[in-house]
Design a protein around this motif. Structure first.
Motif, short mmCIF file in Angstrom:
data_model
loop_
_atom_site.label_atom_id
_atom_site.label_comp_id
_atom_site.label_asym_id
_atom_site.label_seq_id
_atom_site.Cartn_x
_atom_site.Cartn_y
_atom_site.Cartn_z
N ARG A 66 1.11 -0.22 -0.80
CA ARG A 66 -0.19 0.42 -1.08
C ARG A 66 -1.35 -0.44 -0.60
O ARG A 66 -2.32 0.06 -0.01
CB ARG A 66 -0.34 0.66 -2.58
CG ARG A 66 0.53 1.76 -3.12
CD ARG A 66 0.32 1.89 -4.62
NE ARG A 66 1.16 2.92 -5.18
CZ ARG A 66 1.93 2.75 -6.25
NH1 ARG A 66 1.95 1.58 -6.89
NH2 ARG A 66 2.67 3.74 -6.70
N TYR A 69 -1.63 -0.20 3.20
CA TYR A 69 -2.17 1.07 3.67
C TYR A 69 -3.67 1.18 3.38
O TYR A 69 -4.44 1.67 4.21
CB TYR A 69 -1.43 2.25 3.05
CG TYR A 69 -1.79 3.55 3.71
CD1 TYR A 69 -1.10 4.00 4.83
CD2 TYR A 69 -2.86 4.32 3.25
CE1 TYR A 69 -1.45 5.18 5.46
CE2 TYR A 69 -3.21 5.50 3.87
CZ TYR A 69 -2.51 5.93 4.97
OH TYR A 69 -2.87 7.09 5.61
N ASP A 70 -4.08 0.70 2.21
CA ASP A 70 -5.48 0.80 1.81
C ASP A 70 -6.36 -0.34 2.35
O ASP A 70 -7.58 -0.31 2.18
CB ASP A 70 -5.59 0.81 0.29
CG ASP A 70 -4.96 2.06 -0.32
OD1 ASP A 70 -4.85 3.09 0.38
OD2 ASP A 70 -4.56 2.00 -1.50
N GLN A 75 -7.04 0.49 7.68
CA GLN A 75 -7.90 1.67 7.72
C GLN A 75 -8.77 1.69 8.97
O GLN A 75 -9.08 2.76 9.50
CB GLN A 75 -8.76 1.75 6.45
CG GLN A 75 -7.95 2.11 5.21
CD GLN A 75 -7.29 3.46 5.34
OE1 GLN A 75 -7.93 4.45 5.62
NE2 GLN A 75 -5.98 3.50 5.13
#
Length: 112
Positions: A66, A69-70, A75
């Motif tokens: 997580r 990905y964040d 991003q």
């Protein structure tokens, strides 16, 4: 428990943005312990339909997946892929060592 990021890339394609994404993604994985397990092979479909290809990245745990990905670093480059390749991405836990599907079935039966 090991966790995974899986991307089903429906329309894999190559262009300058995708090449830049490929050049930069490795550096976004390192701080989170991520490593490629599968990266874009030809798939052999045995059931159903599976247009495209698959990518699987392993992480030490779901929190690491997580966080990767964040992360601002990921991003920042994500659009380089998603602007050109349709697909889906999911994060999920793996199974514990010694996973036994028969025991899983017995527990489900007992709970019914």
């Amino acid at each position: 428990m090991t966790a995974y990021a899986l991307a089903h890339l429906h329309t894999p394609t190559t262009n300058e943005d995708v090449l830049t994404y490929l050049e930069r993604i490795g550096a976004t994985l390192t701080p989170f312990g991520g490593e490629f397990i599968v990266h874009g092979p030809q798939v052999e479909v045995r059931e159903g339909e599976w247009p495209g290809t698959v990518v699987i990245i392993a992480f030490p745990d779901l929190d690491a997946a997580r966080s990767w990905y964040d992360s601002p670093e990921y991003q920042e480059i994500l659009h380089l892929r998603t602007d050109h390749i349709a697909g889906s991405a999911i994060l999920f836990d793996g199974v514990r060592a010694g996973h036994d599907p028969a025991k899983m079935a017995a527990a489900i039966r007992a709970a019914r």
